[in-house]
Write a protein that holds these residues in place. Structure first.
Motif, PDB file in Angstrom:
ATOM      1  N   GLY A  59      38.301  35.427  31.156  1.00  0.00           N
ATOM      2  CA  GLY A  59      37.205  35.132  32.075  1.00  0.00           C
ATOM      3  C   GLY A  59      37.701  34.748  33.450  1.00  0.00           C
ATOM      4  N   ARG A  60      38.735  33.933  33.495  1.00  0.00           N
ATOM      5  CA  ARG A  60      39.278  33.516  34.785  1.00  0.00           C
ATOM      6  C   ARG A  60      40.101  34.619  35.440  1.00  0.00           C
ATOM      7  N   MET A  61      40.672  35.506  34.635  1.00  0.00           N
ATOM      8  CA  MET A  61      41.314  36.675  35.227  1.00  0.00           C
ATOM      9  C   MET A  61      40.274  37.592  35.867  1.00  0.00           C
ATOM     10  N   LEU A  62      39.128  37.706  35.237  1.00  0.00           N
ATOM     11  CA  LEU A  62      38.064  38.547  35.801  1.00  0.00           C
ATOM     12  C   LEU A  62      37.529  37.969  37.110  1.00  0.00           C
ATOM     13  N   ARG A  66      42.373  40.989  41.099  1.00  0.00           N
ATOM     14  CA  ARG A  66      43.524  41.546  41.818  1.00  0.00           C
ATOM     15  C   ARG A  66      44.656  40.528  41.961  1.00  0.00           C
ATOM     16  N   ARG A  67      44.372  39.273  41.654  1.00  0.00           N
ATOM     17  CA  ARG A  67      45.415  38.250  41.687  1.00  0.00           C
ATOM     18  C   ARG A  67      45.722  37.713  40.289  1.00  0.00           C
ATOM     19  N   ALA A  68      45.248  38.428  39.279  1.00  0.00           N
ATOM     20  CA  ALA A  68      45.308  37.888  37.923  1.00  0.00           C
ATOM     21  C   ALA A  68      46.706  37.925  37.315  1.00  0.00           C
ATOM     22  N   HIS A  69      47.543  38.918  37.685  1.00  0.00           N
ATOM     23  CA  HIS A  69      48.889  39.038  37.111  1.00  0.00           C
ATOM     24  C   HIS A  69      48.811  39.005  35.580  1.00  0.00           C
ATOM     25  N   LEU A  70      48.268  40.065  35.030  1.00  0.00           N
ATOM     26  CA  LEU A  70      48.014  40.132  33.594  1.00  0.00           C
ATOM     27  C   LEU A  70      49.241  39.758  32.769  1.00  0.00           C
ATOM     28  N   SER A  71      50.414  40.282  33.140  1.00  0.00           N
ATOM     29  CA  SER A  71      51.612  40.045  32.329  1.00  0.00           C
ATOM     30  C   SER A  71      51.980  38.564  32.258  1.00  0.00           C
ATOM     31  N   VAL A 126      41.998  44.272  36.347  1.00  0.00           N
ATOM     32  CA  VAL A 126      42.902  43.438  35.553  1.00  0.00           C
ATOM     33  C   VAL A 126      43.869  44.318  34.756  1.00  0.00           C
ATOM     34  N   LEU A 127      43.343  45.398  34.174  1.00  0.00           N
ATOM     35  CA  LEU A 127      44.163  46.250  33.312  1.00  0.00           C
ATOM     36  C   LEU A 127      45.099  47.159  34.089  1.00  0.00           C
ATOM     37  N   ALA A 128      45.029  47.117  35.402  1.00  0.00           N
ATOM     38  CA  ALA A 128      46.028  47.847  36.193  1.00  0.00           C
ATOM     39  C   ALA A 128      47.431  47.315  35.913  1.00  0.00           C
TER      40      ALA A 128
END
Length: 283
Positions: A59-62, A66-71, A126-128
């Motif tokens: 939720g906070r990544m969403l 573009r600043r979420a840094h999924l990894s 996010v999934l980028a």
């Protein structure tokens, strides 16, 4: 990388159980996999045995995709450590990867019917950062509000989960039509990967009838094998255990079904025409 949404517009059909069963099969097959727990109830996160530290939940990544840094924010499933501890991975093989974008109630702020195109692209952004996974499974909430539409926007395929019962079959028919409309307006490359018949009771005349009805309605989109009702599934999930590493013949047999189901899902081309689902009045 394939992104597959696991969806149902009717709750209680075992959507999260199918998601975790497929994740278990992917782990057993050595397929680097990410599970995105988009349901605000976060049941998939619980079943996958994740223990977040300082990572952001999905939720906070969403909120700032573009600043979420999924990894930096995914959490390894507790199943992976159990596989290593039990020596289930072949010697010399690459480390198993099953990561989780952890669910939380915070995602509920996006589960509205009025999300615009920009909001619908949040999960895609996010999934980028998910390029090193071969498979992404998105566990959707049981609704056609913003979160499910966000998941479909980010997905290559949608897999539907249904019980062989009247209301579930009718709900699946409506969902198929919703996918067709969504493809036309927002995601022309999205395809239905198929329909999983879950919690099937082999001795039930009603289930036998509904499975035949589903075959007539959906044709090749009805995936095989079907997943039987698993008496100890709640115990397996409560222990945060994968079906492939639970003792007993029943779990072993169900694990084999998920292996076959995953293989069929990944090879499905989703090219069925929009008119595949027929009106009940035409049957």
């Amino acid at each position: 990388m394939q992104v597959v949404s696991i969806s149902s517009l009717k709750g209680g059909v075992g959507k999260t159980s199918v998601t975790t069963g497929l994740a278990s099969a992917a782990l057993a097959a050595g397929i680097p996999t990410l599970v995105v727990d988009l349901d605000p109830h976060a049941d998939a996160s619980t079943a996958l045995g994740v223990s977040p530290d300082e990572q952001l939940d999905i939720g906070r990544m969403l909120k700032a995709p573009r600043r979420a840094h999924l990894s930096d924010n995914v959490v390894p499933s507790g199943w992976v450590e159990r596989v290593r501890t039990n020596g289930a991975s072949p010697s010399g093989s690459a480390p198993s990867i099953l990561d989780v974008a952890v669910g939380s109630a915070y995602t509920g702020i996006y589960d509205r019917p009025d999300l615009g195109r920009r909001d619908l692209r949040r999960l895609s952004a996010v999934l980028a950062g998910a390029e090193h996974y071969d498979l992404v499974l998105v566990d959707c909430p049981p609704s056609l509000n913003g979160l499910t539409r966000m998941a479909w926007s980010a997905s290559d395929k949608v897999t539907l989960v249904a019980e062989p019962g009247l209301f579930s079959v009718a709900g699946t028919e409506r969902t198929m039509r919703a996918i067709q409309l969504f493809r036309q307006e927002f995601a022309p490359k999205l395809s239905p990967a198929g329909i999983v018949a879950n919690r099937v009771r082999s001795g039930s005349a009603e289930h036998t009838f509904r499975l035949a009805e589903m075959q007539s309605m959906f044709g090749e989109l009805l995936l095989t094998p079907h997943i039987p009702e698993q008496a100890n599934w709640q115990q397996i999930q409560g222990a945060a255990h994968s079906i492939h590493h639970w003792p007993g013949d029943s779990a072993k047999n169900t694990a084999a079904l998920f292996d076959a189901l995953l293989a069929n899902l990944l090879k499905s081309n989703g090219s069925a025409p929009a008119g595949t689902v027929r009106d009940r009045s035409q049957r």
